[in-house]
Design a protein around this motif. Structure first.
Motif, PDB file in Angstrom:
ATOM      1  N   GLU A 137       0.977  -0.806   0.074  1.00  0.00           N
ATOM      2  CA  GLU A 137      -0.171   0.242  -0.247  1.00  0.00           C
ATOM      3  C   GLU A 137       0.697   1.450   0.400  1.00  0.00           C
ATOM      4  OE1 GLU A 137      -3.781  -1.716   2.182  1.00  0.00           O
ATOM      5  OE2 GLU A 137      -1.987  -0.892   3.452  1.00  0.00           O
ATOM      6  N   THR A 138       2.516   1.297  -0.005  1.00  0.00           N
ATOM      7  CA  THR A 138       3.204   2.315  -0.088  1.00  0.00           C
ATOM      8  C   THR A 138       4.577   1.710   0.029  1.00  0.00           C
ATOM      9  OG1 THR A 138       3.589   4.221   1.521  1.00  0.00           O
ATOM     10  CG2 THR A 138       3.684   2.157   1.995  1.00  0.00           C
ATOM     11  N   ASP A 139       4.609   2.801  -0.773  1.00  0.00           N
ATOM     12  CA  ASP A 139       7.094   2.853  -1.527  1.00  0.00           C
ATOM     13  C   ASP A 139       7.202   3.417   0.429  1.00  0.00           C
ATOM     14  OD1 ASP A 139       6.172   1.972  -3.415  1.00  0.00           O
ATOM     15  OD2 ASP A 139       6.244   3.145  -4.428  1.00  0.00           O
ATOM     16  N   ASN A 140       6.423   3.788   1.395  1.00  0.00           N
ATOM     17  CA  ASN A 140       7.356   3.885   2.303  1.00  0.00           C
ATOM     18  C   ASN A 140       8.454   2.573   3.260  1.00  0.00           C
ATOM     19  OD1 ASN A 140       6.584   6.556   1.454  1.00  0.00           O
ATOM     20  ND2 ASN A 140       5.129   6.119   3.578  1.00  0.00           N
ATOM     21  N   LEU A 141       7.768   2.413   3.440  1.00  0.00           N
ATOM     22  CA  LEU A 141       8.968   0.583   3.484  1.00  0.00           C
ATOM     23  C   LEU A 141       9.152   0.225   3.248  1.00  0.00           C
ATOM     24  CD1 LEU A 141       5.523  -1.033   4.992  1.00  0.00           C
ATOM     25  CD2 LEU A 141       6.920   0.614   5.958  1.00  0.00           C
ATOM     26  N   THR A 142      11.182  -0.430   3.272  1.00  0.00           N
ATOM     27  CA  THR A 142      11.389  -1.640   3.078  1.00  0.00           C
ATOM     28  C   THR A 142      11.363  -2.619   2.207  1.00  0.00           C
ATOM     29  OG1 THR A 142      12.395  -2.990   4.181  1.00  0.00           O
ATOM     30  CG2 THR A 142      13.607  -0.621   4.533  1.00  0.00           C
ATOM     31  N   PHE A 143      10.052  -2.567   1.961  1.00  0.00           N
ATOM     32  CA  PHE A 143       9.895  -3.904   1.614  1.00  0.00           C
ATOM     33  C   PHE A 143       8.357  -3.962   0.510  1.00  0.00           C
ATOM     34  CE2 PHE A 143       8.645  -4.635   5.382  1.00  0.00           C
ATOM     35  CZ  PHE A 143       6.779  -4.634   5.645  1.00  0.00           C
TER      36      PHE A 143
ATOM     37  N   VAL B  94      14.008   6.775   7.810  1.00  0.00           N
ATOM     38  CA  VAL B  94      12.301   7.286   6.910  1.00  0.00           C
ATOM     39  C   VAL B  94      12.625   7.987   5.981  1.00  0.00           C
ATOM     40  CG1 VAL B  94      12.218   9.664   8.630  1.00  0.00           C
ATOM     41  CG2 VAL B  94       9.582   8.739   7.786  1.00  0.00           C
ATOM     42  N   ARG B  95      11.442   7.930   5.380  1.00  0.00           N
ATOM     43  CA  ARG B  95      11.828   7.764   3.586  1.00  0.00           C
ATOM     44  C   ARG B  95      11.988  10.099   3.860  1.00  0.00           C
ATOM     45  NH1 ARG B  95       9.633   6.010  -1.736  1.00  0.00           N
ATOM     46  NH2 ARG B  95       9.694   7.794  -2.375  1.00  0.00           N
ATOM     47  N   SER B  96      12.633  10.349   3.122  1.00  0.00           N
ATOM     48  CA  SER B  96      12.669  12.183   3.470  1.00  0.00           C
ATOM     49  C   SER B  96      11.526  12.549   2.588  1.00  0.00           C
ATOM     50  CB  SER B  96      13.784  12.575   2.012  1.00  0.00           C
ATOM     51  OG  SER B  96      13.997  12.259   0.854  1.00  0.00           O
ATOM     52  N   ASP B  97      10.141  12.183   1.726  1.00  0.00           N
ATOM     53  CA  ASP B  97       9.012  12.590   1.335  1.00  0.00           C
ATOM     54  C   ASP B  97       8.249  12.698   2.040  1.00  0.00           C
ATOM     55  OD1 ASP B  97       9.296  10.302   0.435  1.00  0.00           O
ATOM     56  OD2 ASP B  97       9.249  10.784  -1.337  1.00  0.00           O
ATOM     57  N   ASN B  98       7.979  11.668   3.328  1.00  0.00           N
ATOM     58  CA  ASN B  98       7.440  11.140   3.935  1.00  0.00           C
ATOM     59  C   ASN B  98       6.908  12.137   5.151  1.00  0.00           C
ATOM     60  OD1 ASN B  98       5.042   9.217   5.326  1.00  0.00           O
ATOM     61  ND2 ASN B  98       6.059   7.041   5.591  1.00  0.00           N
ATOM     62  N   ALA B  99       6.262  13.361   5.408  1.00  0.00           N
ATOM     63  CA  ALA B  99       6.143  14.299   6.188  1.00  0.00           C
ATOM     64  C   ALA B  99       5.543  13.596   7.376  1.00  0.00           C
ATOM     65  CB  ALA B  99       5.662  15.200   5.385  1.00  0.00           C
TER      66      ALA B  99
END
Length: 168
Positions: free
Chosen positions: A27-33, A125-130
């Motif tokens: 559901e997201t590209d914020n995780l390492t998988f 944390v991804r730099s664009d995950n505000a």
């Protein structure tokens, strides 16, 4: 803020944990998988959760909405001379974003760390995950730099911010 049952993961939660993480990864590209989830069998995850339960320096928490596992948080201790530190990871399935689950998980992880002699918490944390960055800053995490091209998804790179919380 909604109230959910948050408790330490049990070995019998292994299948639900893997399913929850697979869903969250898709559901997201914020995780390492991604949607492939973690590369573990249910039995391997069961053993991992059993080891976590026995640990006095790491924890794996689950957030439940009734019978549904909707989020997880883990605190993994680092070895030897870094044993005063732990790596933090949180994931929540998308339908439950903005309902206070990540805050509740984070509060419990921080309380666990304080009561178990863990002095520093680290995370990426991804730099664009505000939204996540705001959450971590709200609980006192500080940025210590950026790791460029931390993720590569397809042909796209994403930087990560390295953050820490000093509990000393």
């Amino acid at each position: 803020m909604d109230q959910f049952i948050i408790r330490e993961a049990l070995p019998e939660d292994a299948e639900a944990v893997l399913a929850c993480l697979k869903q969250a990864g898709g559901e997201t590209d914020n995780l390492t998988f991604g949607s492939e989830g973690l590369p573990f069998t249910v039995e391997q995850e069961r053993v991992f959760l059993q080891e976590q339960q026995a640990s006095d320096h790491g924890v794996f928490l689950c957030a439940w909405d009734g019978p549904h596992l909707v989020g997880t948080a883990s605190l993994q201790p680092l070895p030897r001379r870094m044993y005063h530190r732990a790596e933090l990871g949180i994931s929540v399935i998308k339908a439950y974003w903005s309902r206070g689950i990540a805050s509740q998980l984070l509060e419990q992880v921080i309380a666990y760390a304080k009561s178990h002699g863990i002095e520093l918490l680290n995370l990426e944390v991804r730099s664009d995950n505000a939204r996540a960055i705001h959450l971590y800053e709200k609980y006192g995490f500080c940025s210590i730099g950026t790791s460029p091209a931390f993720f590569k998804i397809g042909n796209q790179y994403a930087d990560c911010i390295l953050m820490y919380l000093d509990l000393r």
